[in-house]
Scaffold this motif. Structure first.
Motif, PDB file in Angstrom:
ATOM      1  N   GLY A   1      -9.247   0.005   4.892  1.00 52.56           N
ATOM      2  CA  GLY A   1      -8.680  -1.282   5.257  1.00 52.56           C
ATOM      3  C   GLY A   1      -7.315  -1.061   5.889  1.00 52.56           C
ATOM      4  O   GLY A   1      -6.416  -0.524   5.247  1.00 52.56           O
ATOM      5  N   TYR A   2      -7.180  -1.445   7.131  1.00 53.07           N
ATOM      6  CA  TYR A   2      -5.922  -1.256   7.837  1.00 53.07           C
ATOM      7  C   TYR A   2      -5.172  -2.572   7.941  1.00 53.07           C
ATOM      8  O   TYR A   2      -5.780  -3.639   7.984  1.00 53.07           O
ATOM      9  CB  TYR A   2      -6.167  -0.687   9.240  1.00 53.07           C
ATOM     10  CG  TYR A   2      -6.741   0.698   9.219  1.00 53.07           C
ATOM     11  CD1 TYR A   2      -5.945   1.790   8.935  1.00 53.07           C
ATOM     12  CD2 TYR A   2      -8.091   0.921   9.464  1.00 53.07           C
ATOM     13  CE1 TYR A   2      -6.468   3.071   8.908  1.00 53.07           C
ATOM     14  CE2 TYR A   2      -8.623   2.200   9.439  1.00 53.07           C
ATOM     15  CZ  TYR A   2      -7.799   3.269   9.160  1.00 53.07           C
ATOM     16  OH  TYR A   2      -8.314   4.542   9.129  1.00 53.07           O
ATOM     17  N   LYS A   3      -3.852  -2.490   8.004  1.00 57.72           N
ATOM     18  CA  LYS A   3      -3.015  -3.675   8.111  1.00 57.72           C
ATOM     19  C   LYS A   3      -3.119  -4.324   9.486  1.00 57.72           C
ATOM     20  O   LYS A   3      -2.887  -5.518   9.614  1.00 57.72           O
ATOM     21  CB  LYS A   3      -1.567  -3.318   7.792  1.00 57.72           C
ATOM     22  CG  LYS A   3      -1.376  -2.885   6.346  1.00 57.72           C
ATOM     23  CD  LYS A   3       0.059  -2.526   6.061  1.00 57.72           C
ATOM     24  CE  LYS A   3       0.221  -2.115   4.602  1.00 57.72           C
ATOM     25  NZ  LYS A   3       1.593  -1.706   4.303  1.00 57.72           N
ATOM     26  N   SER A   4      -3.458  -3.571  10.515  1.00 57.54           N
ATOM     27  CA  SER A   4      -3.630  -4.104  11.870  1.00 57.54           C
ATOM     28  C   SER A   4      -4.398  -3.078  12.704  1.00 57.54           C
ATOM     29  O   SER A   4      -4.569  -1.932  12.281  1.00 57.54           O
ATOM     30  CB  SER A   4      -2.276  -4.384  12.521  1.00 57.54           C
ATOM     31  OG  SER A   4      -1.619  -3.170  12.857  1.00 57.54           O
TER      32      SER A   4
ATOM     33  N   LEU B   1      -2.898   4.355  14.837  1.00 53.13           N
ATOM     34  CA  LEU B   1      -1.870   5.325  14.432  1.00 53.13           C
ATOM     35  C   LEU B   1      -2.356   6.201  13.287  1.00 53.13           C
ATOM     36  O   LEU B   1      -2.170   7.415  13.290  1.00 53.13           O
ATOM     37  CB  LEU B   1      -0.588   4.605  14.014  1.00 53.13           C
ATOM     38  CG  LEU B   1       0.236   3.980  15.125  1.00 53.13           C
ATOM     39  CD1 LEU B   1       1.337   3.114  14.538  1.00 53.13           C
ATOM     40  CD2 LEU B   1       0.820   5.052  16.011  1.00 53.13           C
ATOM     41  N   HIS B   2      -2.987   5.577  12.305  1.00 55.53           N
ATOM     42  CA  HIS B   2      -3.443   6.317  11.135  1.00 55.53           C
ATOM     43  C   HIS B   2      -4.546   7.301  11.514  1.00 55.53           C
ATOM     44  O   HIS B   2      -4.551   8.440  11.038  1.00 55.53           O
ATOM     45  CB  HIS B   2      -3.925   5.355  10.051  1.00 55.53           C
ATOM     46  CG  HIS B   2      -4.208   6.039   8.762  1.00 55.53           C
ATOM     47  ND1 HIS B   2      -5.461   6.500   8.436  1.00 55.53           N
ATOM     48  CD2 HIS B   2      -3.398   6.368   7.721  1.00 55.53           C
ATOM     49  CE1 HIS B   2      -5.410   7.065   7.248  1.00 55.53           C
ATOM     50  NE2 HIS B   2      -4.173   7.005   6.790  1.00 55.53           N
ATOM     51  N   GLU B   3      -5.476   6.879  12.344  1.00 56.75           N
ATOM     52  CA  GLU B   3      -6.552   7.780  12.760  1.00 56.75           C
ATOM     53  C   GLU B   3      -5.993   8.983  13.519  1.00 56.75           C
ATOM     54  O   GLU B   3      -6.452  10.107  13.339  1.00 56.75           O
ATOM     55  CB  GLU B   3      -7.578   7.034  13.617  1.00 56.75           C
ATOM     56  CG  GLU B   3      -8.382   5.998  12.838  1.00 56.75           C
ATOM     57  CD  GLU B   3      -9.240   6.599  11.736  1.00 56.75           C
ATOM     58  OE1 GLU B   3      -9.759   7.715  11.914  1.00 56.75           O
ATOM     59  OE2 GLU B   3      -9.396   5.945  10.693  1.00 56.75           O
TER      60      GLU B   3
ATOM     61  N   GLU C   1       0.631   4.954   3.259  1.00 52.10           N
ATOM     62  CA  GLU C   1       1.379   3.836   2.684  1.00 52.10           C
ATOM     63  C   GLU C   1       1.718   2.775   3.728  1.00 52.10           C
ATOM     64  O   GLU C   1       1.682   1.581   3.441  1.00 52.10           O
ATOM     65  CB  GLU C   1       2.660   4.333   2.023  1.00 52.10           C
ATOM     66  CG  GLU C   1       2.421   5.102   0.753  1.00 52.10           C
ATOM     67  CD  GLU C   1       3.683   5.745   0.214  1.00 52.10           C
ATOM     68  OE1 GLU C   1       4.779   5.521   0.774  1.00 52.10           O
ATOM     69  OE2 GLU C   1       3.571   6.488  -0.778  1.00 52.10           O
ATOM     70  N   SER C   2       2.061   3.196   4.930  1.00 61.44           N
ATOM     71  CA  SER C   2       2.486   2.230   5.933  1.00 61.44           C
ATOM     72  C   SER C   2       1.325   1.600   6.696  1.00 61.44           C
ATOM     73  O   SER C   2       1.468   0.492   7.218  1.00 61.44           O
ATOM     74  CB  SER C   2       3.463   2.871   6.909  1.00 61.44           C
ATOM     75  OG  SER C   2       2.818   3.841   7.687  1.00 61.44           O
ATOM     76  N   CYS C   3       0.174   2.244   6.743  1.00 59.01           N
ATOM     77  CA  CYS C   3      -0.929   1.748   7.569  1.00 59.01           C
ATOM     78  C   CYS C   3      -2.079   1.109   6.782  1.00 59.01           C
ATOM     79  O   CYS C   3      -2.740   0.212   7.289  1.00 59.01           O
ATOM     80  CB  CYS C   3      -1.507   2.882   8.413  1.00 59.01           C
ATOM     81  SG  CYS C   3      -0.346   3.583   9.591  1.00 59.01           S
ATOM     82  N   LEU C   4      -2.335   1.598   5.580  1.00 58.80           N
ATOM     83  CA  LEU C   4      -3.478   1.122   4.809  1.00 58.80           C
ATOM     84  C   LEU C   4      -3.095  -0.063   3.923  1.00 58.80           C
ATOM     85  O   LEU C   4      -1.976  -0.140   3.423  1.00 58.80           O
ATOM     86  CB  LEU C   4      -4.036   2.245   3.930  1.00 58.80           C
ATOM     87  CG  LEU C   4      -4.551   3.474   4.661  1.00 58.80           C
ATOM     88  CD1 LEU C   4      -4.967   4.537   3.650  1.00 58.80           C
ATOM     89  CD2 LEU C   4      -5.701   3.127   5.574  1.00 58.80           C
ATOM     90  N   THR C   5      -4.049  -0.967   3.744  1.00 55.46           N
ATOM     91  CA  THR C   5      -3.809  -2.087   2.831  1.00 55.46           C
ATOM     92  C   THR C   5      -3.803  -1.538   1.408  1.00 55.46           C
ATOM     93  O   THR C   5      -4.548  -0.599   1.086  1.00 55.46           O
ATOM     94  CB  THR C   5      -4.891  -3.168   2.969  1.00 55.46           C
ATOM     95  OG1 THR C   5      -6.167  -2.581   2.763  1.00 55.46           O
ATOM     96  CG2 THR C   5      -4.836  -3.842   4.321  1.00 55.46           C
ATOM     97  N   PRO C   6      -2.970  -2.109   0.547  1.00 62.37           N
ATOM     98  CA  PRO C   6      -2.905  -1.607  -0.833  1.00 62.37           C
ATOM     99  C   PRO C   6      -4.204  -1.875  -1.587  1.00 62.37           C
ATOM    100  O   PRO C   6      -4.914  -2.845  -1.319  1.00 62.37           O
ATOM    101  CB  PRO C   6      -1.741  -2.380  -1.453  1.00 62.37           C
ATOM    102  CG  PRO C   6      -1.428  -3.489  -0.526  1.00 62.37           C
ATOM    103  CD  PRO C   6      -2.048  -3.189   0.791  1.00 62.37           C
ATOM    104  N   VAL C   7      -4.502  -1.001  -2.515  1.00 67.81           N
ATOM    105  CA  VAL C   7      -5.680  -1.150  -3.358  1.00 67.81           C
ATOM    106  C   VAL C   7      -5.323  -2.073  -4.511  1.00 67.81           C
ATOM    107  O   VAL C   7      -4.298  -1.881  -5.175  1.00 67.81           O
ATOM    108  CB  VAL C   7      -6.148   0.222  -3.896  1.00 67.81           C
ATOM    109  CG1 VAL C   7      -7.321   0.063  -4.844  1.00 67.81           C
ATOM    110  CG2 VAL C   7      -6.485   1.144  -2.751  1.00 67.81           C
ATOM    111  N   ARG C   8      -6.156  -3.084  -4.722  1.00 66.62           N
ATOM    112  CA  ARG C   8      -5.894  -4.048  -5.789  1.00 66.62           C
ATOM    113  C   ARG C   8      -6.242  -3.428  -7.138  1.00 66.62           C
ATOM    114  O   ARG C   8      -7.282  -2.774  -7.289  1.00 66.62           O
ATOM    115  CB  ARG C   8      -6.745  -5.298  -5.577  1.00 66.62           C
ATOM    116  CG  ARG C   8      -6.529  -6.319  -6.648  1.00 66.62           C
ATOM    117  CD  ARG C   8      -7.213  -7.635  -6.316  1.00 66.62           C
ATOM    118  NE  ARG C   8      -7.036  -8.525  -7.422  1.00 66.62           N
ATOM    119  CZ  ARG C   8      -8.038  -9.051  -8.124  1.00 66.62           C
ATOM    120  NH1 ARG C   8      -9.275  -8.800  -7.786  1.00 66.62           N
ATOM    121  NH2 ARG C   8      -7.791  -9.851  -9.136  1.00 66.62           N
TER     122      ARG C   8
END
Length: 62
Positions: free
Chosen positions: A6-9, A15-17, A38-45
């Motif tokens: 899950g990416y933030k955008s 960028l992450h890839e 940390e900067s690119c992926l959505t946090p895990v609930r």
């Protein structure tokens, strides 16, 4: 790679890839890759035990 991420955008996904490819090629280290995570992926609930139990019962998973 394993499961979908899950990416933030879309920009952060690209960028992450790219960073992941650089990491796999040995051009960036683990610590730098963690920063990209940390900067690119959505946090895990985080789920409580009660939430997990309710989810498993709702989805009828044994």
């Amino acid at each position: 790679m394993g499961r979908p991420r899950g990416y933030k955008s879309n920009v952060k996904a690209a960028l992450h890839e790219t960073a992941l490819d650089l990491h796999e090629a040995g051009l960036i280290d683990k610590e730098t890759m963690r920063r990209f995570d940390e900067s690119c992926l959505t946090p895990v609930r985080k789920f409580t035990a009660e939430e997990i139990r309710a989810l498993r019962e709702r989805e009828q998973v044994g």
